[in-house]
Enzyme design. Structure first.
Site, PDB file in Angstrom:
ATOM      1  N   SER A   1      43.982  72.292  79.320  1.00 50.12           N
ATOM      2  CA  SER A   1      43.152  71.567  78.397  1.00 50.12           C
ATOM      3  C   SER A   1      42.319  70.461  79.043  1.00 50.12           C
ATOM      4  O   SER A   1      41.349  70.004  78.440  1.00 50.12           O
ATOM      5  CB  SER A   1      44.027  70.951  77.302  1.00 50.12           C
ATOM      6  OG  SER A   1      44.869  69.957  77.847  1.00 50.12           O
TER       7      SER A   1
ATOM      8  N   LYS B   1      40.470  61.709  80.719  1.00 52.78           N
ATOM      9  CA  LYS B   1      40.631  62.693  79.642  1.00 52.78           C
ATOM     10  C   LYS B   1      40.804  61.957  78.314  1.00 52.78           C
ATOM     11  O   LYS B   1      41.564  60.984  78.239  1.00 52.78           O
ATOM     12  CB  LYS B   1      41.865  63.548  79.929  1.00 52.78           C
ATOM     13  CG  LYS B   1      42.122  64.656  78.927  1.00 52.78           C
ATOM     14  CD  LYS B   1      43.427  65.378  79.264  1.00 52.78           C
ATOM     15  CE  LYS B   1      43.641  66.618  78.425  1.00 52.78           C
ATOM     16  NZ  LYS B   1      44.898  67.308  78.747  1.00 52.78           N
TER      17      LYS B   1
ATOM     18  N   SER C   1      48.124  71.788  81.960  1.00 51.68           N
ATOM     19  CA  SER C   1      46.757  71.365  81.635  1.00 51.68           C
ATOM     20  C   SER C   1      45.988  70.601  82.699  1.00 51.68           C
ATOM     21  O   SER C   1      44.800  70.382  82.531  1.00 51.68           O
ATOM     22  CB  SER C   1      46.760  70.547  80.350  1.00 51.68           C
ATOM     23  OG  SER C   1      46.642  71.422  79.263  1.00 51.68           O
TER      24      SER C   1
END
Ligand code: GLN
Length: 505
Positions: A170, A95, A194
């Site tokens: 996210s 990420k 997330s």
């Protein structure tokens, strides 16, 4: 080798009877060990998969092909020299909230455009040491603030199970990359849900470890008392392997704990017979999708069949999770994001005076959700309001933590839904911020309490002709990752929802 049909640059990645691109970490390990495949072949397979499909899924913000191939080559050499660590030669995605030396770090924000960190996260350094291969950086909501990756300044990631819908957020890029076989596994970050919410929306597995289990050094800070790195994988065994590889005390992060890191994989097969599992009554709210509730109840029945005792429990302060999180998280992020001043990192508007440059850099560099939260957080911390909001929120946070402490006096683990809604269509999510903030009701209290949780595939719900994944989460005592992995593994082995692959080419 018969049945071997491997080539770079097309869609055929068969080795024996296996589809190389769909391999897990443990399956890849087995093939690497017997030299049926090399790390270079494995990495090439994923790089071509990304090339083939990422213009439809948009999981990645940055693909580091050359570096990845060089790492794979080095891993093959290490293996030839007799090394055999679990992650040796395994391709991973990261990420873009976690720094990797030599790769851009944007947090999906314009304000970090062009920033290449001169250091890297401890979790990445550990994986690098163990010979992992880093394919690239995945998309997210700007600074990890969001639910869908629609807050990314660059692109919206698509849900591999229905490209018209979001993958969640996210860590949506990491989740989609795992689900679409654009990587073997990935890292995400979880501040209030997330890794778990996108995992539940993409039929993948994700763990939010205990706060303090994995170092936050080198993670771009959002809310420091909540942020945790989490492994995102195709199955539970992989999650255990990846967690072990990144966990442990780090002198660079004083919030990491000295607790020894167990061999999570070794404990997977213990089963759930005789385990006591609590079902929190407050996690069934008005307005939640009936298909999600049904999936959780099916999971309860499944665990009961496997020999667990499931009973209702109350976590009475659950309803305060949302307001407390949005006070604590915004307060902390308003301070953390003050460093983006157009001087030190990434983008600068280049205005003449210092104040004007701050104003323009931050005005142009941050997106609307980040600005909304900076304003909220600044207000929360301002003189005269600090006691009324931030301090009060911290007190209620203690009560939320106490709910879990009390529940764990009676139970080994808890089972709960992950999100109250299904993945929505791109551009058609809730428009009122408060409705969106409410969509995190099942993931915020655990984050505030700092307890570990794992989201596992729990079935599919039909909506508008689409078959959409739903996850269930298991919640554990602090540092009881091994226990929830064991429950998750028993559930996964009994159900095998992960075998339902997305209908991508
Ligand atoms: N959706 C939540 C938020 O927007 C949680 C995000 C996260 O865990 N990074 O803050």
């Amino acid at each position: 080798m018969s049945g071997r049909q491997f080539s770079v640059g097309d869609a055929q990645y068969l080795v024996g009877s296996r589809q190389l691109k769909a391999l897990t970490i443990h399956e890849s390990q087995a093939l690497l060990r017997t030299r049926e495949i090399s790390a270079v072949e494995l990495t090439n397979a994923y790089l071509s998969r990304i090339e083939q499909i990422d213009n439809r899924v948009h999981s990645y913000l940055h693909v580091a092909s050359d570096r990845a191939l060089a790492q794979a080559q080095a891993a093959d050499e290490r293996r030839a020299g007799g090394e055999d660590t679990p992650l040796l030669g395994i391709p991973l995605a990261v990420k873009d909230m976690i720094t990797v030396r030599g790769m851009p770090a944007t947090a999906a924000s314009r304000i970090l455009d062009g920033f290449v960190p001169p250091y890297e996260a401890t979790a990445i350094a550990k994986l690098r040491e163990q010979g992992a291969v880093f394919l690239g950086k995945t998309n997210l909501d700007e600074f990890a603030m969001g639910w869908s990756t629609e807050n990314s300044a660059f692109v919206t990631t698509r849900n591999p199970y229905d490209p018209g819908r979001v993958p969640g957020g996210s860590s949506g890029g990491s989740a989609a990359a795992v689900a679409a076989d654009e990587t073997v596994a990935a890292l995400g970050t979880d501040t209030g849900g997330s890794v778990r919410q996108p995992a539940s929306w993409t039929n993948t597995v994700a763990m939010r470890p205990t706060y303090g289990r994995v170092s936050r050094w080198g993670v771009i800070a959002f809310a420091s008392s909540l942020d945790q790195i989490g492994p995102m994988t195709k199955d539970v065994r992989d999650n255990a392997i990846l967690l072990k590889a990144i966990a442990g005390h780090d002198p660079m992060d004083s919030t990491t704990m000295p607790e020894p890191v167990p061999d999570y994989e070794a404990g997977l097969e213990g089963g759930v017979k005789g385990m006591r599992i609590g079902l929190p009554r407050e996690y069934f709210v008005d307005g939640m999708h009936p298909g999600i509730k049904a999936a959780v109840m099916d999971a309860v029945a499944q665990l009961t069949d496997l020999g667990a005792e499931v009973e209702e429990v109350s976590l009475p302060h659950t309803e305060y999770g949302m307001p407390v999180y949005y006070l604590v998280a915004t307060a902390e992020l308003s301070a953390n994001l003050a460093r983006y001043d157009g001087v030190r990192y990434g983008f600068s508007a280049g205005a003449d005076s210092m104040w004007e440059n701050y104003r323009q850099t931050r005005g142009q560099g941050f997106g609307p959700e980040v600005k909304r939260r900076i304003i909220l957080g600044t207000y929360v911390l301002s003189a005269g309001y600090y006691d009324a909001y931030y301090l009060q929120a911290q007190k209620v946070r203690t009560l939320i933590r106490r709910d879990f402490d009390q529940a764990f006096e009676r139970f080994d683990a808890l089972i709960a839904p992950v999100a109250p809604m299904l993945p929505f269509k791109v551009g058609e999510g809730p428009t009122d911020p408060v409705d969106l903030y409410l969509s995190d009701v099942f993931t915020l209290p655990t984050a505030l309490a700092g307890v570990p949780c794992i989201s596992v595939p729990a079935g599919f719900v039909q909506e508008d002709g689409a078959s959409l994944p739903v996850g269930v989460q298991f919640i554990g005592k602090p540092f009881a990752e091994a226990t929830i992995l064991r429950v998750a593994y028993a559930f996964e082995q009994a159900t095998r929802f992960r075998n339902v692959r997305p209908a991508l080419p």
